[in-house]
Design a protein around this motif. Structure first.
Motif, PDB file in Angstrom:
ATOM      1  N   TYR A 382       0.849  -1.201   0.000  1.00  0.00           N
ATOM      2  CA  TYR A 382       0.000   0.000   0.000  1.00  0.00           C
ATOM      3  C   TYR A 382       0.876   1.239   0.000  1.00  0.00           C
ATOM      4  O   TYR A 382       1.836   1.352   0.783  1.00  0.00           O
ATOM      5  CB  TYR A 382      -0.911   0.014   1.225  1.00  0.00           C
ATOM      6  CG  TYR A 382      -1.708   1.300   1.369  1.00  0.00           C
ATOM      7  CD1 TYR A 382      -2.669   1.650   0.412  1.00  0.00           C
ATOM      8  CD2 TYR A 382      -1.497   2.160   2.442  1.00  0.00           C
ATOM      9  CE1 TYR A 382      -3.391   2.818   0.525  1.00  0.00           C
ATOM     10  CE2 TYR A 382      -2.222   3.337   2.564  1.00  0.00           C
ATOM     11  CZ  TYR A 382      -3.165   3.664   1.603  1.00  0.00           C
ATOM     12  OH  TYR A 382      -3.872   4.832   1.715  1.00  0.00           O
ATOM     13  N   THR A 383       0.547   2.177  -0.889  1.00  0.00           N
ATOM     14  CA  THR A 383       1.226   3.463  -0.966  1.00  0.00           C
ATOM     15  C   THR A 383       0.186   4.569  -0.933  1.00  0.00           C
ATOM     16  O   THR A 383      -0.829   4.505  -1.651  1.00  0.00           O
ATOM     17  CB  THR A 383       2.052   3.580  -2.260  1.00  0.00           C
ATOM     18  OG1 THR A 383       3.108   2.636  -2.233  1.00  0.00           O
ATOM     19  CG2 THR A 383       2.651   4.965  -2.393  1.00  0.00           C
ATOM     20  N   VAL A 392       3.913   7.590   1.811  1.00  0.00           N
ATOM     21  CA  VAL A 392       4.213   6.495   2.729  1.00  0.00           C
ATOM     22  C   VAL A 392       3.951   5.173   2.020  1.00  0.00           C
ATOM     23  O   VAL A 392       3.006   5.040   1.247  1.00  0.00           O
ATOM     24  CB  VAL A 392       3.366   6.605   4.022  1.00  0.00           C
ATOM     25  CG1 VAL A 392       1.877   6.454   3.720  1.00  0.00           C
ATOM     26  CG2 VAL A 392       3.811   5.570   5.050  1.00  0.00           C
ATOM     27  N   ASN A 393       4.827   4.192   2.273  1.00  0.00           N
ATOM     28  CA  ASN A 393       4.676   2.836   1.739  1.00  0.00           C
ATOM     29  C   ASN A 393       4.614   1.853   2.898  1.00  0.00           C
ATOM     30  O   ASN A 393       5.414   1.953   3.847  1.00  0.00           O
ATOM     31  CB  ASN A 393       5.874   2.447   0.864  1.00  0.00           C
ATOM     32  CG  ASN A 393       6.089   3.403  -0.285  1.00  0.00           C
ATOM     33  OD1 ASN A 393       5.208   3.585  -1.099  1.00  0.00           O
ATOM     34  ND2 ASN A 393       7.260   4.020  -0.345  1.00  0.00           N
ATOM     35  N   THR A 394       3.712   0.919   2.831  1.00  0.00           N
ATOM     36  CA  THR A 394       3.651  -0.153   3.827  1.00  0.00           C
ATOM     37  C   THR A 394       3.398  -1.468   3.099  1.00  0.00           C
ATOM     38  O   THR A 394       2.855  -1.491   1.991  1.00  0.00           O
ATOM     39  CB  THR A 394       2.530   0.076   4.861  1.00  0.00           C
ATOM     40  OG1 THR A 394       1.261   0.120   4.183  1.00  0.00           O
ATOM     41  CG2 THR A 394       2.745   1.372   5.630  1.00  0.00           C
ATOM     42  N   VAL A 447       5.938  -6.967   8.606  1.00  0.00           N
ATOM     43  CA  VAL A 447       5.518  -5.708   8.016  1.00  0.00           C
ATOM     44  C   VAL A 447       6.758  -4.899   7.643  1.00  0.00           C
ATOM     45  O   VAL A 447       7.768  -4.936   8.354  1.00  0.00           O
ATOM     46  CB  VAL A 447       4.618  -4.916   8.988  1.00  0.00           C
ATOM     47  CG1 VAL A 447       5.344  -4.626  10.306  1.00  0.00           C
ATOM     48  CG2 VAL A 447       4.134  -3.606   8.354  1.00  0.00           C
ATOM     49  N   THR A 448       6.704  -4.206   6.525  1.00  0.00           N
ATOM     50  CA  THR A 448       7.755  -3.263   6.132  1.00  0.00           C
ATOM     51  C   THR A 448       7.097  -1.905   5.884  1.00  0.00           C
ATOM     52  O   THR A 448       5.903  -1.823   5.585  1.00  0.00           O
ATOM     53  CB  THR A 448       8.496  -3.704   4.866  1.00  0.00           C
ATOM     54  OG1 THR A 448       7.605  -3.664   3.756  1.00  0.00           O
ATOM     55  CG2 THR A 448       9.053  -5.116   5.014  1.00  0.00           C
ATOM     56  N   TYR A 449       7.881  -0.842   5.994  1.00  0.00           N
ATOM     57  CA  TYR A 449       7.316   0.495   5.809  1.00  0.00           C
ATOM     58  C   TYR A 449       8.411   1.473   5.424  1.00  0.00           C
ATOM     59  O   TYR A 449       9.605   1.255   5.684  1.00  0.00           O
ATOM     60  CB  TYR A 449       6.636   0.991   7.096  1.00  0.00           C
ATOM     61  CG  TYR A 449       7.598   1.182   8.242  1.00  0.00           C
ATOM     62  CD1 TYR A 449       8.205   2.412   8.462  1.00  0.00           C
ATOM     63  CD2 TYR A 449       7.932   0.126   9.084  1.00  0.00           C
ATOM     64  CE1 TYR A 449       9.113   2.599   9.503  1.00  0.00           C
ATOM     65  CE2 TYR A 449       8.828   0.292  10.116  1.00  0.00           C
ATOM     66  CZ  TYR A 449       9.415   1.530  10.312  1.00  0.00           C
ATOM     67  OH  TYR A 449      10.327   1.697  11.339  1.00  0.00           O
ATOM     68  N   SER A 450       8.014   2.568   4.797  1.00  0.00           N
ATOM     69  CA  SER A 450       8.919   3.686   4.554  1.00  0.00           C
ATOM     70  C   SER A 450       8.099   4.956   4.384  1.00  0.00           C
ATOM     71  O   SER A 450       7.015   4.938   3.795  1.00  0.00           O
ATOM     72  CB  SER A 450       9.783   3.451   3.313  1.00  0.00           C
ATOM     73  OG  SER A 450       8.999   3.427   2.143  1.00  0.00           O
ATOM     74  N   LEU A 451       8.613   6.048   4.931  1.00  0.00           N
ATOM     75  CA  LEU A 451       8.016   7.371   4.821  1.00  0.00           C
ATOM     76  C   LEU A 451       9.016   8.253   4.098  1.00  0.00           C
ATOM     77  O   LEU A 451      10.169   8.384   4.544  1.00  0.00           O
ATOM     78  CB  LEU A 451       7.706   7.930   6.213  1.00  0.00           C
ATOM     79  CG  LEU A 451       7.046   9.311   6.279  1.00  0.00           C
ATOM     80  CD1 LEU A 451       5.618   9.235   5.740  1.00  0.00           C
ATOM     81  CD2 LEU A 451       7.035   9.822   7.721  1.00  0.00           C
ATOM     82  N   GLY A 464      12.393   4.391   7.368  1.00  0.00           N
ATOM     83  CA  GLY A 464      11.815   3.098   7.025  1.00  0.00           C
ATOM     84  C   GLY A 464      12.284   1.996   7.949  1.00  0.00           C
ATOM     85  O   GLY A 464      13.081   2.222   8.867  1.00  0.00           O
TER      86      GLY A 464
END
Length: 818
Positions: A382-383, A392-394, A447-451, A464
């Motif tokens: 999801y972006t 944001v990407n998750t 879970v992975t993420y980046s802002l 991230g």
């Protein structure tokens, strides 16, 4: 082979060749803000470049004529314009933001760019398609710098591996859409579990050295950042079929809807690969699928991926004994007697050893001596784009893996399987022939993420990380025995568990100051690992470890002009031991530490691009091969206090004339352990086992060739046709860390020919024929091996095993696109 070195060095010094008189230059900006766009891709006349930090670009040396200029940038609509060129042309292009979020934003936070102080190579879908006729993904990357590939079955299908800068797969970080793929416990990457995955890959970035912060196991030699299928605007269907040597067949079906109602897209792939393998009984039966659905909004992107691979491969991981490979009858007889009762039990074993082909020998004769594994992957990406400055990407992910390898074993003690001896007619029976299965059943999720925040064209910030858990069950079963033991069906003779958590956070900043780009990247990583139950030797396991790592990175890039820059960086990486290191080492092994320095120069002109870089990789407590292996061919490692790799790499592309292009790379390196202690087991007459320790100073690190060179010379004799010669030279490599000339892989020089022709036919979008002739000069070579030694009855016994690769062989492909 000295001429190969001279040839590669000359390639590194080729001057610029001026073939034309005019240029197309200009500036790329954002239409709404008028800010410069750095890194925009510009193409004209088959030549490409990227805009610099000021948004400027230049494609020089173009002949007079009409050109279609195409400019694209992540998140913006593509610009196209025809230019009639009879003098230098300068454009000012303002790009409009796109109507939907694009897939590239998913991997941007872990990718290097043209002004990054990182050594990397991008490989796009078109480059992968050219060579994707059935061989595993590592073979499609064989022409990239400092890469060596190998195959257990000898033909590039089944169990295959890749090394970068001499670093094995446990040291190469692999992510799929930013999600870790390396096995959490072994830290290796098993491409056999993802057959034909390349058909669902849009692009790959290969970073050499530590690279940027990423998720999963630390990158100690390189990283492969893989992005899967991305948005295609129109519907499509493809059929790809290949057939070739060793009974190889590949069938692939791909379909996609394109963008439906401007928002939705669905893609699918189904693949099958069959091969008998070059090595006797080295067969592979591989199947996979890939399904993806996406929603593309003005501010949101949601993509769900479901893909799976299943494999059944005959075990050929033991390799070929050196005496057998060399045809030395006396040495082979010694080998036979040294291993009588352990590897050779029956008359059939003996006949197989002495009468089979020397390069295709396989030890195992049981018809189901196979490895069987299935791996299912689920990804939800999801972006959300808050503005043109913030997104944001998750991602949520889950992987379920399960499978076993089955093997026939002679004369196994009941005691080794937790079974009581049998008494039949007053006779005690303590051994039996049996068939066993060793299982791995595991779950991996997280879970992975980046802002990502870009307050101005001069500054970008990223925050991230990821949290992942792995739960792996290891157990074994006896499914048949020549004597029936007192046991229950499905009874486990060993049962162990590995549970691992991995948490990391990184922060990255890029700041453009005039012609300088300053880069800083700070990562913390915490690992917890618990091993319980019993191992395959039925020993009790009870180990816990908690590790905390700090991995800082910093770099500086200077933009010399629109076409070239220089960069320098320093990075620190830390890495934990793997499962085997924990359970098979007599003492607790230390984590590894690496300091990596990169210095480089890049130039991207209209008809050529080149990169030259120097590197230093300095290890503390590196875990290196001792030369020993366990009973399934896995290497046993130990810490070495100090070791290093120093190297010089060149990567170039040169369009000599419009119809002729040359891609080439060369890598020179020095790879040393400053102090290595070899431990040789000594089997004493009283039944005890001791060690003889030998100290070696300043010796080569195992599997680290001092020179690797590649060349791809592609000629288009007429439209839609191509003839390419692909060459690869790899210098000698040592099987262990003693630099013993009797324990080495000889240098090899392998040449392939690739023929392609594509055309439209009766309403079909594209019909493609391809022929790949591998090793057309029939080089006899081995790309992998292992060695071990022991002392018995006062005599040193040294054993080398090798993995021979196939001679001349071919793959023929027919592809149809609708």
């Amino acid at each position: 082979m000295k001429t190969i070195h001279i040839f590669a060095m000359l390639a590194m010094l080729l001057p610029k060749l001026v073939l034309a008189q005019f240029s197309i230059s200009g500036t790329v900006t954002d239409r709404s803000t008028q800010q410069a766009l750095a890194g925009a891709s510009v193409a004209a006349g088959g030549l490409t470049t990227v805009s610099n930090p000021s948004g400027d670009f230049n494609i020089p040396n173009l002949k007079a004529g009409t050109y279609l200029v195409t400019i694209s940038y992540l998140g913006y609509r593509t610009f196209s314009q025809q230019v009639v060129l009879n003098s230098n042309e300068k454009l000012r292009v303002s790009l409009e933001r796109g109507g939907v979020v694009t897939d590239e934003v998913i991997v941007r936070s872990t990718r290097a760019t043209s002004n990054s102080a990182t050594t990397y190579r991008n490989v796009d879908r078109n480059e992968l398609e050219k060579n994707n006729l059935g061989q595993d993904l590592p073979y499609l990357l064989n022409q990239t710098p400092s890469v060596v590939v190998t195959s257990d079955a000898g033909a590039g299908i089944g169990y295959s591996g890749i090394r970068i800068r001499g670093s094995d797969p446990t040291r190469i970080n692999v992510t799929l859409n930013g999600i870790p793929y390396n096995d959490s416990e072994s830290q290796g990457t098993f491409w056999v579990n993802m057959p034909d995955f390349a058909s669902s890959v849009d692009n790959i970035q290969i970073q050499r050295g530590v690279g940027t912060s990423t998720n999963g196991a630390g990158a100690f030699g390189g990283s492969l950042n893989i992005q899967t299928t991305t948005l295609r605007d129109s519907a499509y269907a493809e059929l790809n079929n290949s057939a070739g040597s060793f009974g190889t067949v590949k069938n692939t079906v791909m379909v996609g809807t394109g963008l439906i109602k401007g928002k939705f897209t669905f893609d699918g792939r189904l693949s099958r690969i069959l091969s008998d393998g070059y090595i006797d009984r080295g067969s592979s039966k591989l199947r996979s699928y890939f399904l993806s659905g996406g929603y593309y909004g003005k501010k949101d992107l949601i993509r769900a991926n479901v893909f799976s691979g299943s494999e059944k491969t005959f075990q050929v991981w033991n390799g070929v004994p050196e005496a057998k490979l060399r045809g030395d009858k006396d040495a082979l007889l010694n080998h036979y007697y040294n291993n009588l009762g352990s590897a050779y039990h029956t008359i059939a074993d003996s006949i197989n050893l002495f009468d089979s082909g020397p390069r295709k020998y396989s030890q195992f004769l049981y018809d189901d001596q196979t490895d069987n594994y299935t791996q299912d992957h689920y990804q939800l990406l999801y972006t959300h784009t808050f503005s043109n400055k913030l997104n944001v990407n998750t991602a949520l992910h889950y992987t379920y893996g399960r499978g076993y390898f089955e093997e026939f074993k002679n004369s196994q003690a009941f005691e080794s399987y937790g079974l009581a001896d049998l008494i039949i007619g007053g006779t005690t029976i303590s051994e039996t022939d049996l068939i066993r299965r060793r299982w791995l059943d595991n779950d991996f999720y997280g879970v992975t993420y980046s802002l990502n925040y870009n307050p101005s064209s001069d500054l970008s910030l990223s925050l991230g990380g990821a949290y992942n858990e792995y739960d792996g069950q290891h157990f074994g079963e006896v499914i048949w025995s020549s004597y029936s033991p007192n046991s229950n069906i499905r009874e486990k003779y060993y049962d162990g568990n590995g549970f691992k958590t991995d948490f990391n956070v990184y922060g990255r900043v890029n700041y453009q100051l005039n012609k300088f780009n300053l880069y800083a990247d700070l990562q913390t990583r915490s690992v917890r690992y618990t091993i319980t139950g019993t191992d395959k030797y039925r020993r009790e396991l009870n180990q816990k470890d908690k590790l905390h790592f700090f991995n800082p990175k910093a770099g500086l890039t200077y933009q010399i002009d629109q076409l070239s820059n220089v960069y320098a960086s320093i990075a620190v990486a830390n890495k934990e031991p793997n499962r085997d290191d924990y359970i098979y080492s007599a003492t607790r092994l230390k984590s590894e530490n690496l300091k990596n320095i990169e210095l480089g120069y890049r130039r991207n002109s209209g008809n050529y691009s080149a990169g030259l870089n120097a590197y230093g990789m300095f290890y503390n407590d590196q875990l290196v091969l001792t030369g020993k292996i366990n009973d399934v061919g896995e290497p046993i490692r130990q810490n070495v206090d100090k070791s290093y790799r120093l190297g010089l790499e060149f990567d170039g592309q040169w369009r000599i004339i419009p119809a002729l292009q040359w891609n080439f790379s060369a890598a020179l390196s020095r790879n040393k352990n400053e102090n290595f202690v070899e431990a040789i087991p000594v089997y004493n007459e009283d039944g005890t086992v001791t060690e003889q320790r030998n100290v070696f100073e300043n010796k080569d690190i195992a599997f680290s060739p001092s020179f690797i060179g590649s060349s791809e010379l592609a000629y288009k004799p007429f439209r839609n046709a191509e003839i390419a010669i692909l060459s690869k030279y790899v210098d000698k490599q040592y099987l262990d860390n003693t630099q013993n000339e009797s324990r080495r892989l000889d240098a090899f020089f392998v040449n392939d020919i690739r023929l392609r022709y594509n055309t439209a036919y009766k309403g079909l979008k594209d019909v493609g024929l391809a022929l790949l002739i591998n090793n057309f000069l029939n080089e006899r070579y081995e790309s992998n091996g292992y060695a071990f030694s022991y002392i018995y009855a006062g005599t040193l016994v040294a054993e080398n095993y090798y993995y021979p690769q196939a001679g001349t062989n071919f793959l023929l492909s027919l592809s149809v696109k609708f």
